[in-house]
Design an enzyme around this catalytic site. Structure first.
Site, PDB file in Angstrom:
ATOM      1  N   VAL A 181       0.380  -0.636   0.306  1.00 18.76           N
ATOM      2  CA  VAL A 181       0.233  -0.644   0.043  1.00 18.76           C
ATOM      3  C   VAL A 181       1.054   1.586   0.331  1.00 18.76           C
ATOM      4  O   VAL A 181       0.522   2.323  -0.140  1.00 18.76           O
ATOM      5  CB  VAL A 181      -1.029   0.198   1.227  1.00 18.76           C
ATOM      6  CG1 VAL A 181      -2.276  -0.904   1.228  1.00 18.76           C
ATOM      7  CG2 VAL A 181      -0.101  -0.237   2.363  1.00 18.76           C
ATOM      8  N   LYS A 182       2.075   1.249   0.465  1.00 20.73           N
ATOM      9  CA  LYS A 182       2.832   2.512   0.661  1.00 20.73           C
ATOM     10  C   LYS A 182       3.206   3.276  -1.029  1.00 20.73           C
ATOM     11  O   LYS A 182       2.855   2.661  -2.085  1.00 20.73           O
ATOM     12  CB  LYS A 182       4.184   2.001   1.106  1.00 20.73           C
ATOM     13  CG  LYS A 182       4.097   1.228   2.428  1.00 20.73           C
ATOM     14  CD  LYS A 182       3.194   2.833   3.473  1.00 20.73           C
ATOM     15  CE  LYS A 182       2.849   2.137   5.335  1.00 20.73           C
ATOM     16  NZ  LYS A 182       3.640   1.540   5.925  1.00 20.73           N
TER      17      LYS A 182
END
Ligand SMILES: *Cc1c(COP(=O)(O)O)cnc(C)c1O
Length: 376
Positions: free
Chosen positions: A183-184
């Protein structure tokens, strides 16, 4: 037909990424090898630092950064409560005490004025968190750190690719930590890194990720040697070349992805204006990474439920760390410690944002939010 699920964050994998990983799988080195070297060099350049040390998670990177800062039992480290638990946990790993410092109302970034109030003779470091992808006020934090002889660590897990006054995240603190969780900003599967200009700190982290041993397997093989020394206590926090190849391929695409995230954020800003939803403020001169798009809304729990019922993956970042049972039990923390963070916690919601969020999908998010506000 039910509307498809839209998550709050999503990685992007292209054929170029797949080809890069396959090339490593067909090579002689699967773990810490030549591709890791290339990734570290590119990442250091990208973040404007002399050294980058890649490890197998952002959490391991934080653990290594706090180690390099020389933190130990009896020390205090200032941390914001509006973060993922790993930020504060990295202090606890070293037997030190995380001291929670409140955030600014408009940005939810560490409040430098509050930082100064919490400094004691035991304070050794500050870990600032670039919440949602916006760099903290590192100019002020630098002054405070220098005045009191503290190490300044940036938890930049949200802000790889962001900048302040043209200076990239990676160059704004003594040690900067990134995460490559999917998700980064870029994905490695799992992965993380520490950036620094300090050769001693870089070499401490390099040993820390490899059991505290002073050379790695590849260096010994290339030198035709078997002898090694363990000079420090470390861990196996090595990143594989498989992960590094994915991260390196992704890094090339990051500037384009940041622009796309900024366009998604602009559309939210303009279309939510005038509603009861209040976006966080962006400081002048900042290029925001928009890992998250966070708004404060009234009747949050009701709105959250209606948005989830509309199959939207809205989320909440974060529960103030010191309210978790472990922190209450271990450090006796409780409600009232950081009132700004606590009131934000009751109002925030993270709306879906990722580079290829389709405009039609974003319109569905905005419409669902408007309807939810009208119905609660
Ligand atoms: C994701 C994250 C971490 C931990 O990174 P991992 O790679 O998941 O270990 C630490 N701090 C913050 C602010 C994060 O968002």
């Amino acid at each position: 037909m039910r509307n498809s699920f839209i998550p709050y964050g999503r990685h992007e994998i292209g054929d170029d990424d797949i080809a890069a990983v396959v090339a490593v799988l067909k090579s002689d080195w699967l773990t810490t090898g030549p591709v890791l070297d290339s990734f570290e060099q590119e990442l250091a350049k990208f973040g404007g630092a002399r050294y980058a040390i890649a490890v197998n998670s952002g959490t391991a990177a934080l653990h290594g950064a706090v180690h390099a800062a020389g933190i130990g039992p009896g020390d205090e480290v200032l941390v914001p409560p509006m973060t993922f638990v790993a930020t504060a946990n990295s202090v606890v790993y070293h037997g030190a005490t995380p001291v929670f410092v409140d955030v600014e109302e408009s940005t939810l970034l560490l409040n430098p004025g509050e930082v100064e109030k919490k400094i004691t003779p035991r304070t050794k470091a500050i870990i600032a968190v670039d919440y949602a992808g916006q760099p903290c006020d590192y100019r002020k934090l630098r002054q405070i750190a220098d005045t009191h002889g503290l190490v300044l660590i940036a938890d930049a897990c949200h802000s790889l690719g962001a900048a302040d006054g043209g200076r990239p995240c990676g160059s704004l603190a003594d040690l900067t930590v990134f995460s490559f969780h999917p998700v980064k900003p870029i994905a490695a599967g799992e992965g993380g890194a520490v950036l620094t200009d300090d050769p001693q700190m870089a070499s401490r982290i390099r040993m820390f990720r490899n059991h505290g041993i002073s050379t790695d397997h590849r260096q010994r093989q290339e030198a035709g040697q078997w002898y090694y020394e363990m000079v420090d206590l470390g861990f196996n926090y090595r990143m594989t070349d498989i992960q590094a190849s994915l991260a390196l391929s992704q890094l090339k695409k990051l500037p384009g992805w940041i622009s796309k995230r900024q366009r998604v954020a602009e559309r939210y800003d303009s279309q939510l204006a005038g509603l009861e939803a209040r976006p966080l403020q962006v400081q002048p001169g900042v290029s925001h990474g928009y890992h998250l798009y966070v708004v404060r809304i009234p009747r949050r729990d009701g709105v959250f439920r209606l948005m989830r019922a509309g199959n939207l993956g809205v989320n909440l970042h974060y529960i103030p760390v010191y309210l978790h049972p472990y922190y209450r039990k271990t450090f006796g923390t409780k409600e009232g410690l950081c009132p700004v963070a606590e009131s934000a916690y009751r109002e925030i919601i993270s709306l879906p944002i990722f580079p290829n969020l389709a405009e039609a999908d974003q319109q569905r998010v905005i419409l669902t939010l408007k309807n939810a506000l009208a119905r609660t």
